[in-house]
Motif scaffolding. Structure first.
Motif, PDB file in Angstrom:
ATOM      1  N   MET A 178       4.562 -20.711   9.893  1.00 43.09           N
ATOM      2  CA  MET A 178       3.434 -20.426   8.996  1.00 43.09           C
ATOM      3  C   MET A 178       3.922 -19.490   7.903  1.00 43.09           C
ATOM      4  O   MET A 178       4.471 -18.438   8.175  1.00 43.09           O
ATOM      5  N   SER A 179       3.716 -19.854   6.662  1.00 42.72           N
ATOM      6  CA  SER A 179       4.123 -19.015   5.539  1.00 42.72           C
ATOM      7  C   SER A 179       2.892 -18.568   4.770  1.00 42.72           C
ATOM      8  O   SER A 179       1.871 -19.229   4.762  1.00 42.72           O
ATOM      9  N   THR A 180       3.028 -17.428   4.118  1.00 43.48           N
ATOM     10  CA  THR A 180       1.924 -16.887   3.340  1.00 43.48           C
ATOM     11  C   THR A 180       2.293 -16.959   1.863  1.00 43.48           C
ATOM     12  O   THR A 180       3.370 -16.543   1.474  1.00 43.48           O
ATOM     13  N   SER A 181       1.388 -17.479   1.059  1.00 43.19           N
ATOM     14  CA  SER A 181       1.585 -17.492  -0.387  1.00 43.19           C
ATOM     15  C   SER A 181       0.296 -17.028  -1.040  1.00 43.19           C
ATOM     16  O   SER A 181      -0.763 -17.106  -0.456  1.00 43.19           O
ATOM     17  N   VAL A 182       0.416 -16.548  -2.259  1.00 43.05           N
ATOM     18  CA  VAL A 182      -0.740 -16.037  -2.977  1.00 43.05           C
ATOM     19  C   VAL A 182      -1.129 -17.037  -4.046  1.00 43.05           C
ATOM     20  O   VAL A 182      -0.289 -17.496  -4.813  1.00 43.05           O
ATOM     21  N   ALA A 183      -2.419 -17.408  -4.081  1.00 49.72           N
ATOM     22  CA  ALA A 183      -2.908 -18.382  -5.059  1.00 49.72           C
ATOM     23  C   ALA A 183      -2.698 -17.861  -6.476  1.00 49.72           C
ATOM     24  O   ALA A 183      -1.925 -18.419  -7.237  1.00 49.72           O
ATOM     25  N   ALA A 184      -3.385 -16.825  -6.858  1.00 45.04           N
ATOM     26  CA  ALA A 184      -3.282 -16.250  -8.200  1.00 45.04           C
ATOM     27  C   ALA A 184      -3.849 -14.837  -8.155  1.00 45.04           C
ATOM     28  O   ALA A 184      -5.058 -14.665  -8.215  1.00 45.04           O
ATOM     29  N   PRO A 185      -3.004 -13.847  -8.058  1.00 43.98           N
ATOM     30  CA  PRO A 185      -3.548 -12.494  -8.032  1.00 43.98           C
ATOM     31  C   PRO A 185      -4.224 -12.141  -9.354  1.00 43.98           C
ATOM     32  O   PRO A 185      -3.870 -12.684 -10.403  1.00 43.98           O
ATOM     33  N   PHE A 186      -5.196 -11.258  -9.280  1.00 44.18           N
ATOM     34  CA  PHE A 186      -5.780 -10.672 -10.484  1.00 44.18           C
ATOM     35  C   PHE A 186      -4.808  -9.578 -10.900  1.00 44.18           C
ATOM     36  O   PHE A 186      -4.441  -8.725 -10.087  1.00 44.18           O
ATOM     37  N   VAL A 187      -4.375  -9.595 -12.147  1.00 46.64           N
ATOM     38  CA  VAL A 187      -3.379  -8.627 -12.630  1.00 46.64           C
ATOM     39  C   VAL A 187      -3.993  -7.793 -13.743  1.00 46.64           C
ATOM     40  O   VAL A 187      -4.618  -8.330 -14.662  1.00 46.64           O
ATOM     41  N   VAL A 188      -3.810  -6.470 -13.656  1.00 46.48           N
ATOM     42  CA  VAL A 188      -4.322  -5.572 -14.679  1.00 46.48           C
ATOM     43  C   VAL A 188      -3.312  -4.440 -14.891  1.00 46.48           C
ATOM     44  O   VAL A 188      -2.649  -4.006 -13.945  1.00 46.48           O
ATOM     45  N   ALA A 189      -3.180  -4.012 -16.137  1.00 45.96           N
ATOM     46  CA  ALA A 189      -2.353  -2.850 -16.464  1.00 45.96           C
ATOM     47  C   ALA A 189      -3.257  -1.620 -16.438  1.00 45.96           C
ATOM     48  O   ALA A 189      -4.254  -1.566 -17.157  1.00 45.96           O
ATOM     49  N   VAL A 190      -2.921  -0.663 -15.579  1.00 38.87           N
ATOM     50  CA  VAL A 190      -3.730   0.547 -15.442  1.00 38.87           C
ATOM     51  C   VAL A 190      -2.952   1.713 -16.047  1.00 38.87           C
ATOM     52  O   VAL A 190      -1.857   2.042 -15.584  1.00 38.87           O
ATOM     53  N   PRO A 191      -3.509   2.329 -17.097  1.00 37.98           N
ATOM     54  CA  PRO A 191      -2.791   3.434 -17.743  1.00 37.98           C
ATOM     55  C   PRO A 191      -2.779   4.687 -16.872  1.00 37.98           C
ATOM     56  O   PRO A 191      -3.699   4.928 -16.089  1.00 37.98           O
ATOM     57  N   LEU A 192      -1.704   5.448 -17.018  1.00 35.43           N
ATOM     58  CA  LEU A 192      -1.606   6.748 -16.357  1.00 35.43           C
ATOM     59  C   LEU A 192      -2.094   7.819 -17.326  1.00 35.43           C
ATOM     60  O   LEU A 192      -1.856   7.735 -18.526  1.00 35.43           O
ATOM     61  N   ARG A 193      -2.798   8.794 -16.788  1.00 38.58           N
ATOM     62  CA  ARG A 193      -3.257   9.929 -17.583  1.00 38.58           C
ATOM     63  C   ARG A 193      -2.382  11.146 -17.269  1.00 38.58           C
ATOM     64  O   ARG A 193      -1.819  11.249 -16.179  1.00 38.58           O
ATOM     65  N   TRP A 194      -2.303  12.038 -18.206  1.00 40.12           N
ATOM     66  CA  TRP A 194      -1.537  13.268 -18.021  1.00 40.12           C
ATOM     67  C   TRP A 194      -1.976  13.984 -16.748  1.00 40.12           C
ATOM     68  O   TRP A 194      -1.159  14.506 -16.003  1.00 40.12           O
ATOM     69  N   THR A 195      -3.262  13.954 -16.464  1.00 35.71           N
ATOM     70  CA  THR A 195      -3.805  14.663 -15.296  1.00 35.71           C
ATOM     71  C   THR A 195      -3.522  13.944 -13.979  1.00 35.71           C
ATOM     72  O   THR A 195      -3.843  14.476 -12.915  1.00 35.71           O
ATOM     73  N   GLU A 205       3.778   4.547 -19.999  1.00 36.05           N
ATOM     74  CA  GLU A 205       3.540   3.122 -19.775  1.00 36.05           C
ATOM     75  C   GLU A 205       2.604   2.925 -18.577  1.00 36.05           C
ATOM     76  O   GLU A 205       2.670   3.650 -17.602  1.00 36.05           O
ATOM     77  N   PRO A 206       1.767   1.906 -18.638  1.00 43.54           N
ATOM     78  CA  PRO A 206       0.831   1.654 -17.532  1.00 43.54           C
ATOM     79  C   PRO A 206       1.531   1.062 -16.309  1.00 43.54           C
ATOM     80  O   PRO A 206       2.661   0.581 -16.389  1.00 43.54           O
ATOM     81  N   LEU A 207       0.819   1.113 -15.201  1.00 47.24           N
ATOM     82  CA  LEU A 207       1.272   0.465 -13.976  1.00 47.24           C
ATOM     83  C   LEU A 207       0.724  -0.958 -13.946  1.00 47.24           C
ATOM     84  O   LEU A 207      -0.377  -1.217 -14.428  1.00 47.24           O
ATOM     85  N   ARG A 208       1.461  -1.845 -13.341  1.00 47.83           N
ATOM     86  CA  ARG A 208       0.964  -3.196 -13.093  1.00 47.83           C
ATOM     87  C   ARG A 208       0.320  -3.176 -11.710  1.00 47.83           C
ATOM     88  O   ARG A 208       0.938  -2.769 -10.726  1.00 47.83           O
TER      89      ARG A 208
END
Length: 146
Positions: free
Chosen positions: A1-18, A77-80
């Motif tokens: 049995m193998s696991t695959s991902v259909a289509a992840p939701f992807v978003v760039a999340v910015p980092l703040r100084w704080t 730079e933001p995180l994925r």
């Protein structure tokens, strides 16, 4: 049995100084806020753009798990963040998160996390079931086990 991902939701999340700690790394507690921002982008913003407003009117975190795999140095730079759906049930589902140390799909994994989500009718003060359009939206990002 193998696991695959259909289509992840992807978003760039910015980092703040704080978000950083005294060592110029993203503070462990702030990671939970970054996860929340990614979830809001998916369940409120993206779903809302498709006319699905039910998540924004009652979606509660019923459980949270976070695993820190490497330190995240603060930078401009933001995180994925990649989100997949697991355990899609009548009135609940689980979101799995991968936070990458960079914006590319091949960037190293820094954090994995999951949240158990419960749908809730705030007006009636009781759980509610997923609608068919909500189920379809989440299904596009569902973890596919084959």
């Amino acid at each position: 049995m193998s696991t695959s991902v259909a289509a992840p939701f992807v978003v760039a999340v910015p980092l703040r100084w704080t978000d950083q700690d005294a060592y110029r790394h993203v503070n462990h507690a702030r990671v939970v806020t970054l996860i929340e921002e990614a979830r809001v982008a998916m369940a409120f913003t993206a779903a809302g753009e498709e006319g699905l407003t039910g998540f924004a009117s009652g979606l509660l975190v019923a459980g949270l798990n976070v695993d820190y795999r490497r330190q995240l140095p603060w930078r401009a730079e933001p995180l994925r963040v990649e989100i997949t759906v697991r355990e899609l049930r009548a009135a609940a589902f689980t979101l799995d998160y991968v936070l990458r140390d960079g914006s590319g799909a091949g960037s190293p994994v820094a954090v994995t996390a999951s949240t158990r989500m419960a749908l809730y009718d705030l007006q009636a003060q009781r759980p509610r079931r997923l609608t068919d359009p909500e189920r379809d939206f989440l299904g596009r990002h569902r973890e596919d086990v084959s």
